[in-house]
Design a protein around this motif. Sequence first.
Motif, PDB file in Angstrom:
ATOM      1  N   GLU A  42       0.833  -1.209   0.000  1.00 16.63           N
ATOM      2  CA  GLU A  42       0.000   0.000   0.000  1.00 16.63           C
ATOM      3  C   GLU A  42       0.862   1.251   0.000  1.00 16.63           C
ATOM      4  N   PHE A  43       0.255   2.382  -0.348  1.00 16.12           N
ATOM      5  CA  PHE A  43       0.962   3.652  -0.364  1.00 16.12           C
ATOM      6  C   PHE A  43       1.282   4.073   1.065  1.00 16.12           C
ATOM      7  N   LEU A  77       1.552   8.510  -5.289  1.00 15.77           N
ATOM      8  CA  LEU A  77       0.092   8.460  -5.291  1.00 15.77           C
ATOM      9  C   LEU A  77      -0.459   9.576  -6.176  1.00 15.77           C
ATOM     10  N   TYR A  78       0.180  10.740  -6.137  1.00 12.72           N
ATOM     11  CA  TYR A  78      -0.188  11.883  -6.974  1.00 12.72           C
ATOM     12  C   TYR A  78       0.985  12.185  -7.912  1.00 12.72           C
ATOM     13  N   PRO A  79       1.077  11.467  -9.030  1.00 13.19           N
ATOM     14  CA  PRO A  79       2.265  11.576  -9.884  1.00 13.19           C
ATOM     15  C   PRO A  79       2.478  12.950 -10.516  1.00 13.19           C
ATOM     16  N   PRO A  85       0.527  17.740  -0.480  1.00 10.78           N
ATOM     17  CA  PRO A  85       0.613  17.602   0.976  1.00 10.78           C
ATOM     18  C   PRO A  85       0.345  16.187   1.492  1.00 10.78           C
ATOM     19  N   GLN A  86      -0.432  15.400   0.767  1.00 10.18           N
ATOM     20  CA  GLN A  86      -0.710  14.030   1.192  1.00 10.18           C
ATOM     21  C   GLN A  86      -0.038  12.996   0.283  1.00 10.18           C
ATOM     22  N   GLN A  87       1.110  13.381  -0.250  1.00 12.46           N
ATOM     23  CA  GLN A  87       1.836  12.477  -1.153  1.00 12.46           C
ATOM     24  C   GLN A  87       2.230  11.203  -0.415  1.00 12.46           C
TER      25      GLN A  87
END
Length: 93
Positions: A42-43, A77-79, A85-87
Motif C-alpha cells: 500500500e501507499f 500516489l499523486y504523480p 501535501p498528502q503524497q
Amino acid sequence: LKEDTSRLKEATSRLKEDTSEIQKRLTPDALNALIIAYCQTEFKSVEEIGKYLGKKPKYLKDKIIPRLIQQQLIERLYPNTPNHPQQKYKAKA
C-alpha cells in the motif's frame, strides 16, 4: 552542581551508546530494499517510512525517495503533483 552535570553527561553518553546499536548505518541498497518491501502492499507517507526506518522524513524526501522514483522502483500516489501535501509512495509491481 558540578556533580549533577557530570552525572548528566555520563547518562547521555550511555544513552548514545545504547541507541547507536539500534540505528546502524545501512548501505544504499539495503535502505532501498527496506523501503520497497515496506511500501509493497500500500501507499505510505514519508513520515510513515521514516518512522519505520528510524530516519528523518526530510532526509528521505530530499535524498532517497527521488532516487527511487528516478530508478522507477516506487511510484507516487499523486504523480503529477510531486509536492502534494498528502503524497504517498508505493513499490512498483
